[in-house]
Write a protein that holds these residues in place. Structure first.
Motif, PDB file in Angstrom:
ATOM      1  N   HIS A 224      44.113  39.173  39.627  1.00 18.40           N
ATOM      2  CA  HIS A 224      43.089  40.275  40.599  1.00 18.40           C
ATOM      3  C   HIS A 224      41.933  40.032  39.211  1.00 18.40           C
ATOM      4  O   HIS A 224      42.796  39.973  38.324  1.00 18.40           O
ATOM      5  N   ILE A 225      40.948  39.564  39.118  1.00 17.90           N
ATOM      6  CA  ILE A 225      39.984  39.573  38.481  1.00 17.90           C
ATOM      7  C   ILE A 225      38.718  40.880  38.003  1.00 17.90           C
ATOM      8  O   ILE A 225      39.139  41.247  39.324  1.00 17.90           O
ATOM      9  N   ILE A 226      39.041  41.667  37.247  1.00 17.15           N
ATOM     10  CA  ILE A 226      38.126  43.025  36.872  1.00 17.15           C
ATOM     11  C   ILE A 226      37.005  42.895  35.847  1.00 17.15           C
ATOM     12  O   ILE A 226      37.253  42.343  34.846  1.00 17.15           O
ATOM     13  N   VAL A 227      36.139  42.616  36.047  1.00 18.23           N
ATOM     14  CA  VAL A 227      34.405  42.267  35.825  1.00 18.23           C
ATOM     15  C   VAL A 227      34.520  43.536  35.113  1.00 18.23           C
ATOM     16  O   VAL A 227      33.187  44.244  35.810  1.00 18.23           O
ATOM     17  N   PRO A 305      50.155  44.327  36.848  1.00 18.48           N
ATOM     18  CA  PRO A 305      49.503  43.955  34.843  1.00 18.48           C
ATOM     19  C   PRO A 305      49.624  42.102  34.909  1.00 18.48           C
ATOM     20  O   PRO A 305      48.711  41.660  34.292  1.00 18.48           O
ATOM     21  N   ALA A 306      50.776  41.869  35.274  1.00 19.76           N
ATOM     22  CA  ALA A 306      50.721  40.108  35.106  1.00 19.76           C
ATOM     23  C   ALA A 306      50.049  39.445  35.758  1.00 19.76           C
ATOM     24  O   ALA A 306      49.636  37.837  35.191  1.00 19.76           O
ATOM     25  N   ARG A 307      49.758  39.613  36.667  1.00 17.08           N
ATOM     26  CA  ARG A 307      48.593  39.033  37.500  1.00 17.08           C
ATOM     27  C   ARG A 307      47.007  39.772  37.332  1.00 17.08           C
ATOM     28  O   ARG A 307      46.978  39.587  38.532  1.00 17.08           O
ATOM     29  N   SER A 308      46.775  39.893  36.660  1.00 12.58           N
ATOM     30  CA  SER A 308      45.363  40.839  36.303  1.00 12.58           C
ATOM     31  C   SER A 308      44.773  40.292  35.227  1.00 12.58           C
ATOM     32  O   SER A 308      45.231  39.820  34.015  1.00 12.58           O
ATOM     33  N   ILE A 309      43.585  40.334  35.455  1.00 17.48           N
ATOM     34  CA  ILE A 309      42.600  39.894  33.921  1.00 17.48           C
ATOM     35  C   ILE A 309      40.947  40.666  34.526  1.00 17.48           C
ATOM     36  O   ILE A 309      41.039  40.902  35.032  1.00 17.48           O
ATOM     37  N   VAL A 310      41.069  41.450  32.870  1.00 16.20           N
ATOM     38  CA  VAL A 310      39.946  42.157  32.540  1.00 16.20           C
ATOM     39  C   VAL A 310      38.945  40.916  32.083  1.00 16.20           C
ATOM     40  O   VAL A 310      39.726  41.277  30.712  1.00 16.20           O
ATOM     41  N   VAL A 311      37.751  41.133  32.822  1.00 14.75           N
ATOM     42  CA  VAL A 311      37.171  40.556  31.486  1.00 14.75           C
ATOM     43  C   VAL A 311      35.873  41.253  31.187  1.00 14.75           C
ATOM     44  O   VAL A 311      35.532  42.154  32.090  1.00 14.75           O
ATOM     45  N   LEU A 312      35.710  41.379  29.720  1.00 17.67           N
ATOM     46  CA  LEU A 312      34.833  42.887  29.255  1.00 17.67           C
ATOM     47  C   LEU A 312      33.491  42.530  28.882  1.00 17.67           C
ATOM     48  O   LEU A 312      33.579  41.744  28.000  1.00 17.67           O
ATOM     49  N   GLU A 374      31.475  28.135  32.114  1.00 15.88           N
ATOM     50  CA  GLU A 374      31.889  27.776  32.513  1.00 15.88           C
ATOM     51  C   GLU A 374      32.904  27.140  31.438  1.00 15.88           C
ATOM     52  O   GLU A 374      34.964  26.963  31.126  1.00 15.88           O
ATOM     53  N   LYS A 375      32.936  27.809  30.181  1.00 20.29           N
ATOM     54  CA  LYS A 375      33.805  28.194  29.453  1.00 20.29           C
ATOM     55  C   LYS A 375      34.727  29.187  30.345  1.00 20.29           C
ATOM     56  O   LYS A 375      36.347  28.645  29.389  1.00 20.29           O
ATOM     57  N   LEU A 376      34.100  30.415  30.283  1.00 19.75           N
ATOM     58  CA  LEU A 376      34.759  31.419  30.352  1.00 19.75           C
ATOM     59  C   LEU A 376      35.630  30.760  31.286  1.00 19.75           C
ATOM     60  O   LEU A 376      37.455  31.664  31.004  1.00 19.75           O
ATOM     61  N   ALA A 377      35.301  29.960  32.559  1.00 17.41           N
ATOM     62  CA  ALA A 377      36.262  29.338  33.847  1.00 17.41           C
ATOM     63  C   ALA A 377      37.445  28.802  32.554  1.00 17.41           C
ATOM     64  O   ALA A 377      38.872  29.081  33.562  1.00 17.41           O
ATOM     65  N   GLU A 378      37.229  27.802  31.925  1.00 19.54           N
ATOM     66  CA  GLU A 378      38.812  27.102  31.838  1.00 19.54           C
ATOM     67  C   GLU A 378      39.723  28.178  30.943  1.00 19.54           C
ATOM     68  O   GLU A 378      40.440  28.583  30.915  1.00 19.54           O
ATOM     69  N   CYS A 379      38.943  28.991  29.804  1.00 21.88           N
ATOM     70  CA  CYS A 379      39.750  29.951  29.645  1.00 21.88           C
ATOM     71  C   CYS A 379      40.402  30.488  30.505  1.00 21.88           C
ATOM     72  O   CYS A 379      41.986  31.206  30.141  1.00 21.88           O
ATOM     73  N   MET A 380      40.152  32.035  31.325  1.00 22.12           N
ATOM     74  CA  MET A 380      40.536  32.004  32.530  1.00 22.12           C
ATOM     75  C   MET A 380      41.848  31.101  32.851  1.00 22.12           C
ATOM     76  O   MET A 380      42.992  31.769  33.693  1.00 22.12           O
TER      77      MET A 380
END
Length: 386
Positions: A224-227, A305-312, A374-380
């Protein structure tokens, strides 16, 4: 001025704004009053020469010691100007000043004449101008503006899509192994690495105790990606790239995407995440900023939570007590949620954000970046691979 009473200084500062900069020769100044200096900067942007950037495209002018707003003595951009007017002037005055801005900064013809707009090469700077002044577009120009925004968005999406998809989907396919021994899912790299201890130097052969296989993608729980996108004027560049990135995420398998805009309120646009133009036309520049509330809302969307990424995406200038923001970030990090804070996102990303607050958030669990999509995608991807 130093011997004048507070009321006298207040009166002189008001007269200074009425009479203009020439009044300072007679000792009539803004009396070092921060609010009046900011108002002078706003008025000077409208009536002065050589102030700011009429397209709002340069992104220059953020003071390193900014305190939640615009300081005096540096060039303004249109988005910054919009933020300051929204904060310091009532709504009716804000509308008048914005119309005056369009008239005096040389873009009235652009907004009023679709034929003129058609002659301009679509680019991200033009998109920023249209988004900043979208409420002033006439019906015909509004239709054309939408077409231009869509064209630029699609160009950005095509530029970003391949690398973003490769980084995310590649990581998803490798973040878990399966007991099912299906040859096409063989993870050769992991199999070799984990059996190196069995290498026989005499025969030159590697004996395999166990082979590792990638899990079938459909069998796995989605990430789950939350932007969360800050609507302040300084973040307009990043908001454009964020909307495009979210639309790419939404098309990926095994990814669930949520998207919302925030200032002091929340506008959840998850149902429009696949339509970045609609998302961008929903952006309302200006107003206050409550980053803590945005994180609280994001926290409420998390199911695993363990499979969630919040991009602020924010400039980290918090409108409420900073301690609330730090506490909320720590709480989410300790629950297992991965958080990425972006001070800027784009190909010409300028790191104009509150570094002091960002450093404090990094200490309690938020990764802080200023980077390309692209760098953000690599980090994720690294987060997903674990």
């Amino acid at each position: 001025m130093s011997q004048a009473s507070p009321n006298d200084r207040h009166t002189l500062a008001r007269w200074r704004l009425v009479l203009g900069k020439q009044a300072e020769a007679q000792g009539i100044t803004c009396a070092d009053d921060h609010t009046y200096q900011r108002i002078e900067s706003i008025i000077g942007f409208l009536f002065g020469e050589g102030q700011g950037d009429p397209t709002g495209a340069s992104g220059r002018g953020r003071s390193k010691d900014r305190q939640g707003g615009l300081g005096g003595g540096h060039p303004l951009t249109v988005p910054e100007w919009v933020d300051a007017v929204a904060e310091l002037f009532p709504h009716q005055a804000k509308e008048v000043m914005e119309k005056e801005l369009v008239s005096r900064r040389g873009i009235r013809e652009l907004l009023d004449q679709p034929k003129l707009l058609e002659k301009i090469e679509p680019n991200i700077d033009l998109v920023k101008t249209l988004l900043t002044h979208k409420d002033l577009l006439n019906p015909k120009t509004r239709v054309l503006a939408r077409k231009i925004i869509d064209q630029v968005v699609q160009q950005l999406k095509e530029k970003m899509k391949l690398q973003v998809e490769t980084a995310i989907t590649g990581a998803i396919r490798r973040d878990r192994h399966s007991p099912r021994k299906v040859y096409r899912n063989l993870d050769l790299k992991t199999t070799i690495r984990r059996n190196l201890k069995n290498y026989d130097h005499q025969s030159g052969k590697l004996f395999i105790d166990r082979a590792y296989y990638f899990a079938a993608e459909r069998k796995k729980r989605p990430w789950h990606i939350i932007v969360a996108v800050d609507q302040s004027g300084s973040m307009l560049d990043s908001a454009i790239f964020s909307a495009v990135m979210a639309s790419i995420f939404a098309e990926l398998p095994s990814i669930r995407t949520s998207l919302f805009l925030f200032d002091t309120d929340i506008a959840d646009l998850s149902d429009q995440v696949g339509q970045p133009v609609d998302v961008l036309l929903s952006v309302q520049l200006g107003g206050g900023t409550d980053i803590t509330r945005a994180l609280q809302y994001a926290h409420g969307l998390v199911r695993e939570p363990a499979r969630s990424i919040v991009v602020l995406i924010t400039d980290f200038y918090e409108g409420r007590n900073e301690r609330d923001l730090i506490h909320q970030t720590r709480q989410m990090a300790e629950s297992g949620i991965r958080m990425i804070g972006l001070g800027a996102l784009g190909y010409n990303a300028r790191p104009e954000y509150n570094r002091q607050t960002a450093r404090k958030l990094r200490k309690v669990g938020m990764d802080i970046l200023v980077c390309t999509p692209e760098k953000l995608a690599e980090c994720m991807g690294e987060i997903i691979r674990g």
